[in-house]
Design a protein around this motif. Sequence first.
Motif, PDB file in Angstrom:
ATOM      1  N   SER A 204       0.833  -1.190   0.000  1.00  0.00           N
ATOM      2  CA  SER A 204       0.000   0.000   0.000  1.00  0.00           C
ATOM      3  C   SER A 204       0.877   1.254   0.000  1.00  0.00           C
ATOM      4  CB  SER A 204      -0.935  -0.012   1.206  1.00  0.00           C
ATOM      5  OG  SER A 204      -1.896   1.022   1.097  1.00  0.00           O
ATOM      6  N   GLY A 205       0.228   2.408   0.014  1.00  0.00           N
ATOM      7  CA  GLY A 205       0.953   3.670  -0.077  1.00  0.00           C
ATOM      8  C   GLY A 205       1.938   3.908   1.037  1.00  0.00           C
ATOM      9  N   ASP A 206       1.675   3.348   2.221  1.00  0.00           N
ATOM     10  CA  ASP A 206       2.585   3.525   3.352  1.00  0.00           C
ATOM     11  C   ASP A 206       3.495   2.320   3.556  1.00  0.00           C
ATOM     12  OD1 ASP A 206       0.815   1.642   4.278  1.00  0.00           O
ATOM     13  OD2 ASP A 206       0.185   2.759   6.064  1.00  0.00           O
ATOM     14  N   GLY A 207       3.530   1.418   2.586  1.00  0.00           N
ATOM     15  CA  GLY A 207       4.400   0.257   2.661  1.00  0.00           C
ATOM     16  C   GLY A 207       3.787  -0.976   3.279  1.00  0.00           C
ATOM     17  N   THR A 208       2.542  -0.897   3.744  1.00  0.00           N
ATOM     18  CA  THR A 208       1.885  -2.052   4.361  1.00  0.00           C
ATOM     19  C   THR A 208       1.640  -3.141   3.320  1.00  0.00           C
ATOM     20  OG1 THR A 208       0.792  -0.656   6.006  1.00  0.00           O
ATOM     21  CG2 THR A 208      -0.176  -2.826   5.596  1.00  0.00           C
ATOM     22  N   PRO A 209       2.061  -4.379   3.589  1.00  0.00           N
ATOM     23  CA  PRO A 209       1.757  -5.473   2.653  1.00  0.00           C
ATOM     24  C   PRO A 209       0.253  -5.782   2.664  1.00  0.00           C
ATOM     25  CG  PRO A 209       3.552  -6.056   4.149  1.00  0.00           C
ATOM     26  CD  PRO A 209       2.915  -4.826   4.705  1.00  0.00           C
ATOM     27  N   VAL A 210      -0.309  -5.959   1.482  1.00  0.00           N
ATOM     28  CA  VAL A 210      -1.732  -6.256   1.327  1.00  0.00           C
ATOM     29  C   VAL A 210      -1.863  -7.398   0.326  1.00  0.00           C
ATOM     30  CG1 VAL A 210      -4.027  -5.284   0.917  1.00  0.00           C
ATOM     31  CG2 VAL A 210      -2.167  -3.769   1.630  1.00  0.00           C
ATOM     32  N   GLU A 211      -2.925  -8.169   0.486  1.00  0.00           N
ATOM     33  CA  GLU A 211      -3.151  -9.325  -0.388  1.00  0.00           C
ATOM     34  C   GLU A 211      -4.576  -9.290  -0.922  1.00  0.00           C
ATOM     35  OE1 GLU A 211      -1.950 -13.906   0.029  1.00  0.00           O
ATOM     36  OE2 GLU A 211      -3.521 -13.302   1.437  1.00  0.00           O
TER      37      GLU A 211
END
Length: 283
Positions: free
Chosen positions: A32-39
């Motif tokens: 995501s935009g703040d670096g959070t991994p998303v699936e």
Amino acid sequence: MTNLATAKAFTAFNPVFAERAQVEWGAFQWKSGDGTPVEGVLIYPPGKKGTKGLRMITLIHGGPADADGNRFEADWYDWAALAASDGWLVFRPNYRGSTGYGDEFMLQIAPHLVSVPGVDILSGVDALVKEGIADPNRLAIGGYSYGGYMTNWLITQSPRFKAAVTGAGAVEHAANWGNDDLTWDDAWYLSGTPWEKPELYQSEAALFQLNKVTTPTHIVGGNADNRVSYFEQVLLERALEKLNVPHALLVFPGENHPLDKNPWHGYIKVREELKWLDKYVLK
């Protein structure tokens, strides 16, 4: 059993279904935009797995504490397989707020009820376009209940979607807090009542940014909905009419949030949504 490849079927409840071309699944990860991994999950049209440049609909689950995975469902709420059979690549993002990724991930949706998951979803769309999987000129978006919330929000955040289908989603939170039969969820997610957190009730609402919308939008609601008031759909329809944005409002009389009073209503909903998508996004 440890090896599914050696499993044997003992029953065949629907042999005709098994003979049909099946949609194919795959997981997709991005940051995501703040670096959070998303699936999320990608559902391909039959025979198209691995194909580039597909037209794509981002179909957002409700809840928000739900999640999409490798399973087959076919009803008016979860119609991803049907959309895939109509030639759509279906992107089902498990944005922050989704279950199955731990409490911290699920609770990051509060108090930014739509803006944080909104960035997750748009980042996923960007990643799929960047990898050449999705055609940037043939993107659509949709969802029901909280998926409708997010659809309403995201068409204010980006003009990239050529069509949207939204159902039972709010465009603001104050009246929805007052009309929701659950009574607590908007206030919990937004960390207070409308008079305690007026800035969040406004900043996290699509209503105050609807002047940015250019996406042709199909709206669905039951006029007896006491989870997300039917008048939220009327409010969206009135705004799009005022803004001269192409739109349609489909109302089901007597239906509450689940659309379970008349089985034809669910059929009509999905039929009209697919027609709307095909009208604005070419195969």
